[in-house]
Design a protein around this motif. Structure first.
Motif, PDB file in Angstrom:
ATOM      1  N   MET A  95      72.777 -25.293  35.314  1.00  9.76           N
ATOM      2  CA  MET A  95      73.890 -26.237  35.361  1.00  9.76           C
ATOM      3  C   MET A  95      73.817 -27.256  34.218  1.00  9.76           C
ATOM      4  SD  MET A  95      75.766 -25.084  37.704  1.00  9.76           S
ATOM      5  CE  MET A  95      75.105 -23.409  37.743  1.00  9.76           C
ATOM      6  N   PHE A  96      72.604 -27.610  33.807  1.00 12.95           N
ATOM      7  CA  PHE A  96      72.441 -28.461  32.615  1.00 12.95           C
ATOM      8  C   PHE A  96      73.097 -27.798  31.411  1.00 12.95           C
ATOM      9  CE2 PHE A  96      69.774 -29.081  28.765  1.00 12.95           C
ATOM     10  CZ  PHE A  96      69.978 -30.429  28.545  1.00 12.95           C
ATOM     11  N   GLN A  97      72.922 -26.508  31.287  1.00 10.76           N
ATOM     12  CA  GLN A  97      73.583 -25.793  30.196  1.00 10.76           C
ATOM     13  C   GLN A  97      75.091 -25.732  30.403  1.00 10.76           C
ATOM     14  OE1 GLN A  97      75.111 -22.258  30.026  1.00 10.76           O
ATOM     15  NE2 GLN A  97      75.826 -23.303  28.177  1.00 10.76           N
ATOM     16  N   MET A  98      75.504 -25.367  31.601  1.00  8.78           N
ATOM     17  CA  MET A  98      76.933 -25.181  31.857  1.00  8.78           C
ATOM     18  C   MET A  98      77.717 -26.490  31.741  1.00  8.78           C
ATOM     19  SD  MET A  98      77.208 -21.926  32.416  1.00  8.78           S
ATOM     20  CE  MET A  98      78.879 -21.870  33.027  1.00  8.78           C
ATOM     21  N   GLY A  99      77.105 -27.589  32.150  1.00 10.31           N
ATOM     22  CA  GLY A  99      77.817 -28.864  32.172  1.00 10.31           C
ATOM     23  C   GLY A  99      77.626 -29.718  30.939  1.00 10.31           C
ATOM     24  N   GLY A 100      76.568 -29.478  30.162  1.00  6.58           N
ATOM     25  CA  GLY A 100      76.284 -30.342  29.028  1.00  6.58           C
ATOM     26  C   GLY A 100      75.925 -29.605  27.766  1.00  6.58           C
ATOM     27  N   PHE A 101      74.860 -28.811  27.812  1.00  8.27           N
ATOM     28  CA  PHE A 101      74.328 -28.186  26.604  1.00  8.27           C
ATOM     29  C   PHE A 101      75.306 -27.195  25.987  1.00  8.27           C
ATOM     30  CE2 PHE A 101      71.091 -25.879  24.069  1.00  8.27           C
ATOM     31  CZ  PHE A 101      70.367 -26.950  23.580  1.00  8.27           C
ATOM     32  N   GLY A 102      76.189 -26.632  26.776  1.00  5.40           N
ATOM     33  CA  GLY A 102      77.228 -25.762  26.230  1.00  5.40           C
ATOM     34  C   GLY A 102      78.460 -26.523  25.789  1.00  5.40           C
ATOM     35  N   PRO A 103      79.132 -27.222  26.719  1.00  7.11           N
ATOM     36  CA  PRO A 103      80.386 -27.889  26.351  1.00  7.11           C
ATOM     37  C   PRO A 103      80.234 -28.945  25.252  1.00  7.11           C
ATOM     38  CG  PRO A 103      80.197 -27.714  28.728  1.00  7.11           C
ATOM     39  CD  PRO A 103      78.889 -27.267  28.173  1.00  7.11           C
TER      40      PRO A 103
END
Length: 207
Positions: A95-103
């Motif tokens: 979720m860290f990736q989906m919510g921050g590290f990606g967007p």
């Protein structure tokens, strides 16, 4: 067994890397987002948000869109890369990736790499946020090889975004733990194969 609809982006590479890691047979369908193929009615029937990647699992008669959901689905289908004892820790970092590290890094691609003159405010904002996100990941990796126990879907989700560190204005030498983790994963045969789906654009960047 599985049809993969994808393109050469970090989100697309997550799923091709995952499929290579778990060894499931799949057929690749390139969806050229530079030619607006993501708006084709046939693709929209699978991915209503007109984003890649998406899959169709013919064995289960199920289609899925959204890369994070697909990673979880494939992990549960195969019993690989999301062990029960680390499930919530893995999901946190997914979720860290989906919510921050990606967007947020995606915005850095736009304002730092592709269109740096559009807005000084935007460029500074996303450069600073990219730096902050890499700092969070670097601290997490200070005393562990992977982000959540053994290699998992969390690493698979994060790594393709880190592969575009140059687009994000990041100096990997400032994040030694991320750099070590990145190179470790880049050496995996499944990552090397999955990175070049649906076609080879360039070699895997190495800091």
């Amino acid at each position: 067994m599985i049809d993969l609809y994808t393109w050469t982006t970090p989100n697309g590479r997550k799923v091709s890397i995952m499929l290579e890691e778990v060894g499931l047979p799949y057929t690749v369908h390139g969806v050229d987002i530079t030619a607006d193929e993501q708006f084709d009615p046939g693709f929209l029937a699978i991915s209503p948000n007109n984003k890649i990647p998406a899959i169709v699992d013919h064995e289960a008669d199920r289609s899925l869109f959204e890369s994070g959901a697909i990673l979880i689905y494939l992990a549960e289908k195969t019993g690989m890369l999301m062990p029960a004892e680390n499930r919530w820790e893995i999901l946190e970092w997914l979720m860290f990736q989906m919510g921050g590290f990606g967007p947020m890094l995606g915005q850095a691609h736009h304002f730092v790499h592709f269109n740096p003159e559009a807005s000084g405010y935007a460029r500074n904002r996303y450069e600073e946020e990219a730096d902050r996100l890499y700092s969070v990941l670097d601290e997490r990796l200070e005393d562990r090889r992977f982000v959540a126990g053994d290699y998992s879907i969390a690493d698979i989700a994060l790594w393709p975004w880190a592969s575009r560190w140059e687009w994000q204005g990041i100096d990997m030498d400032e994040f030694e733990n991320v750099k070590r983790w990145y190179l470790d994963i880049a050496a995996r045969p499944a990552v090397q194969k999955g990175y070049h789906v649906p076609k080879q654009v360039s070699e895997i960047p190495l800091p």
